[in-house]
Design an enzyme around this catalytic site. Structure first.
Site, PDB file in Angstrom:
ATOM      1  N   SER A 128     -86.716 -22.706 -39.267  1.00 50.47           N
ATOM      2  CA  SER A 128     -85.565 -22.633 -40.179  1.00 50.47           C
ATOM      3  C   SER A 128     -86.052 -22.460 -41.616  1.00 50.47           C
ATOM      4  CB  SER A 128     -84.684 -23.864 -40.010  1.00 50.47           C
ATOM      5  OG  SER A 128     -83.477 -23.731 -40.719  1.00 50.47           O
ATOM      6  N   LEU A 129     -85.831 -23.443 -42.471  1.00 50.12           N
ATOM      7  CA  LEU A 129     -86.294 -23.357 -43.861  1.00 50.12           C
ATOM      8  C   LEU A 129     -87.783 -23.039 -43.936  1.00 50.12           C
ATOM      9  CD1 LEU A 129     -85.784 -23.931 -46.958  1.00 50.12           C
ATOM     10  CD2 LEU A 129     -86.699 -26.206 -46.441  1.00 50.12           C
ATOM     11  N   ARG A 161     -79.544 -21.274 -51.242  1.00 48.95           N
ATOM     12  CA  ARG A 161     -79.223 -21.350 -49.817  1.00 48.95           C
ATOM     13  C   ARG A 161     -78.672 -22.722 -49.465  1.00 48.95           C
ATOM     14  NH1 ARG A 161     -82.367 -22.925 -45.187  1.00 48.95           N
ATOM     15  NH2 ARG A 161     -82.121 -21.598 -43.331  1.00 48.95           N
ATOM     16  N   GLN A 170     -86.045 -28.532 -42.625  1.00 58.18           N
ATOM     17  CA  GLN A 170     -85.270 -29.694 -43.016  1.00 58.18           C
ATOM     18  C   GLN A 170     -85.301 -30.757 -41.925  1.00 58.18           C
ATOM     19  OE1 GLN A 170     -81.850 -28.258 -44.982  1.00 58.18           O
ATOM     20  NE2 GLN A 170     -80.905 -30.259 -45.276  1.00 58.18           N
TER      21      GLN A 170
END
Length: 330
Positions: free
Chosen positions: A103-104, A128, A22
């Protein structure tokens, strides 16, 4: 799988593929790549069928505010990362020896490594995003980028600024670049203290979700229930996980890594150092933009390129012939 070293790779052609998370989204992302490679829009269409709305249209036309909603951003970036990888790999070039995602981006890495089905991952990251957005009331959480302080100094600032509130280092992005997260009051106190401690900059970021800190523990519990029945396989390519900088080879281990990732820091600097230590000759960023490539160049002593634009492909495709400067290291 942890025992893997460069001996498992061709030491002159081993390439790591990494996937952004993100913050890399922009309206119009991957447009030029889609014009040249239909698999890009096909990948978005698969996600759209799962989500019930036209994800490609939203990614191309916006509005930006809608694309930046966490529950939309996450499937949009997953689709973009996977589409970029599929387009590049369709040419049979540069098979990855190891993968990681920020992360993502870890979900994209697991999809491309064969551990998660793409449509399952789309559902997971959309959920999520919803959980993360709902975990903290609007305006009560925050994140800030601290530039120019050592990791230990940032951690000390967090300890000294918490005053009973949640506050922690959330992203160890590169030497001298750490993002902190927690309650807004604590983050603002820490930003002031960091400047006083000598930080070049301490910037409260325009985000409403304080990712990768204790405020996400409730979201992690709910996410664990949704993740439990999802088929997770051993990845065909090793994936280094954010929360512990280790490989996971079983579904149980991968689920644990994804759950703990929600409230644990992204240890990106350590991840890239581990990748280099395995003996890779280059690092390729699969997804829109060049955020990770910029970070990786500050960490790794090897070529780092992005492939989100067709113009960047020539440089990436030449990497298979690059000698491995780190050959012989573990």
């Amino acid at each position: 799988m942890e025992a893997m070293t460069e001996d498992a790779m061709n030491p002159r052609k081993a390439v790591a593929f990494v996937f952004p998370g993100q913050g890399s989204q922009t309206v119009g992302m991957l447009r030029a790549l889609a014009d040249a490679h239909p698999i890009v829009t096909e990948t978005f269409a698969e996600a759209s069928a799962v989500l019930g709305y036209d994800l490609w249209a939203l990614a191309q036309q916006g509005p930006e505010q809608a694309l930046n909603r966490t529950a939309v951003t996450q499937p949009a970036l997953l689709a973009a990362d996977v589409a970029c990888y599929r387009a590049f790999r369709a040419h049979g070039a540069l098979a990855p020896a190891v993968m990681a995602g920020h992360s993502l981006g870890e979900y994209a890495a697991l999809v491309c490594a064969g551990a998660l089905d793409y449509t399952d991952a789309v559902r997971l990251v959309a959920y999520r995003g919803e959980l993360m957005q709902a975990a903290v009331p609007e305006g009560e959480g925050a994140m800030a980028a601290i530039l120019g302080l050592a990791d230990e100094a940032v951690e000390a600032v967090c300890r000294e600024s918490a005053a009973g509130d949640t506050l922690a280092a959330a992203n160890y992005n590169a030497p001298g670049q750490v993002v902190i997260a927690g309650s807004r009051a604590a983050v603002e106190r820490a930003a002031l203290r960091a400047r006083a401690a000598g930080a070049k900059r301490a910037i409260v970021l325009p985000v409403s979700v304080p990712s990768h800190c204790g405020l996400m523990e409730g979201a992690a519990e709910a996410f664990a229930e949704r993740l439990a029945p999802v088929m997770v396989r051993e990845p065909a390519v090793p994936v280094i996980h954010n929360y512990n900088v280790q490989y996971a080879s079983t579904g149980t281990e991968i689920r644990e890594a994804l759950i703990k990732q929600l409230f644990s820091p992204v240890r990106w600097t350590e991840t890239i150092r581990k990748v280099v230590g395995l003996g890779v000759c280059a690092i390729v960023e699969c997804g829109p933009g060049k955020v990770l490539t910029g970070l990786n160049k500050r960490i790794a002593d090897c070529p780092c390129v992005a492939i989100g634009e067709p113009a960047d492909w020539a440089a990436a495709l030449s990497l298979g012939d690059v000698p491995c400067a780190s050959e012989g290291r573990e």
